[in-house]
Design a protein around this motif. Structure first.
Motif, PDB file in Angstrom:
ATOM      1  N   TYR A 170     -51.497  53.053  30.061  1.00 41.34           N
ATOM      2  CA  TYR A 170     -51.108  51.792  30.676  1.00 41.34           C
ATOM      3  C   TYR A 170     -51.278  51.786  32.195  1.00 41.34           C
ATOM      4  N   THR A 171     -51.392  52.961  32.797  1.00 39.63           N
ATOM      5  CA  THR A 171     -51.492  53.016  34.259  1.00 39.63           C
ATOM      6  C   THR A 171     -52.902  53.331  34.755  1.00 39.63           C
ATOM      7  N   THR A 172     -53.441  54.493  34.344  1.00 33.92           N
ATOM      8  CA  THR A 172     -54.732  54.920  34.889  1.00 33.92           C
ATOM      9  C   THR A 172     -55.842  54.994  33.851  1.00 33.92           C
ATOM     10  N   GLY A 173     -55.526  54.804  32.567  1.00 33.79           N
ATOM     11  CA  GLY A 173     -56.537  54.914  31.524  1.00 33.79           C
ATOM     12  C   GLY A 173     -56.508  56.280  30.878  1.00 33.79           C
ATOM     13  N   LEU A 174     -57.155  56.395  29.715  1.00 32.60           N
ATOM     14  CA  LEU A 174     -57.093  57.596  28.896  1.00 32.60           C
ATOM     15  C   LEU A 174     -58.448  57.812  28.236  1.00 32.60           C
TER      16      LEU A 174
END
Length: 299
Positions: A266-270
């Motif tokens: 939700y913040t930096t991607g995965l």
């Protein structure tokens, strides 16, 4: 491998057969790959870390873009097990050369017995593709890497050592470029070095299965489902599509690891290695991504 059947024709047995001639003025199509083999045999046997561009196109583009139900037949072709073959299709292999970015995984250590830096280190390959650009500029199924250079990431020595060990064990992904680098010692030739701009560590240590994607939050909220909550981009390709959901628990990760992974998502991607399932609801059908492994960026 497809078999091409030529149209039958009648042959007079009393007349000798002549070998067909190719017109001298016929232009030859240029080849942009490292090697060309006979059409009678597949060029590569692919494993979980290298999948043909055409197969990945079927996985990302077709189910993701269809608003109506893709059907079970489409799911049966979802990148899973992994003995796919790739034909000697110059167009397909050329498409693999124009990747958006290069993400690598280690395939195996280099146990050859010869002088360093010609030997030693590991062999690496680009994920999702069947060809990799090596440090010498040629395209091969896999490439030699004598050393991994993480110096540009600003990591502390302990974190860097752990990241290198994880990558060497096949439990990390590196975004970077293979280069020939002078190591500054008495060796007579440059070394094949993977210069990293990013490194991502696997959460569980599982062997990755399926296709590799970067997944990001879209910020979209819906009053019905399925909803394009996430966007998926195939690594080393220009293929992308929406996702209704991502299930990290299918990797076998502990609840704390799943929570950490979703927070990163939700913040930096995965980065996720996994397979699609289909979610069907009032708004139509859309892919869900079930993870076999997921990767968190080392910063």
């Amino acid at each position: 491998m497809r078999t091409v059947l030529a149209a039958a024709r009648c042959i007079d047995p009393r007349k000798p057969m002549k070998a067909p001639r190719e017109p001298a003025d016929r232009p030859r199509r240029p080849l942009h790959v490292a090697c060309v083999r006979s059409w009678r045999t597949p060029m590569f046997k692919l494993t979980h870390h290298r999948l043909s561009q055409l197969a990945l196109l079927g996985v990302l583009a077709v189910p993701a873009l269809a608003c109506d139900a893709p059907g079970e037949d489409g799911l049966a072709r979802d990148l899973a097990p992994a003995e796919l073959t790739v034909e000697d299709d110059v167009g397909a292999l050329t498409e693999a050369e124009i990747a958006v970015a290069d993400y690598f995984i280690v395939t195996h250590p280099d146990y050859r017995r010869c002088i360093a830096p010609i030997c030693g280190g590991h062999f690496v390959a680009r994920v999702n593709t069947s060809v990799t650009r090596c440090a010498d500029g040629t395209w091969q199924e896999e490439c030699h890497m004598f050393e991994l250079d993480l110096s540009g990431l600003g990591l502390d020595p302990s974190t860097e050592a752990k990241a290198k060990a994880a990558f060497g064990a096949g439990m990390a992904l590196v975004r970077g470029e293979l280069k020939q680098v002078e190591l500054g010692d008495l060796r007579s030739r440059p070394a094949d070095v993977l210069v990293a701009s990013e490194i991502w560590l696997g959460a569980t240590g599982n062997t990755p299965k399926g296709h590799f994607s970067r997944v990001d939050d879209t910020g979209v909220a819906c009053v019905t489902y399925p909803c394009p909550v996430f966007s998926e981009h195939g690594l080393n390709t220009n293929l992308s599509g929406p996702l209704d959901s991502v299930d990290l628990s299918t990797s076998g990760a502990a609840p704390a690891q799943v929570t950490s992974g979703m927070s990163e998502l939700y913040t930096t991607g995965l980065l996720v290695a996994g397979q699609h399932a289909v979610v069907t609801g009032p708004a139509g059908s859309m892919n869900r991504l079930d993870a076999a492994e997921f990767y968190l960026r080392v910063k």
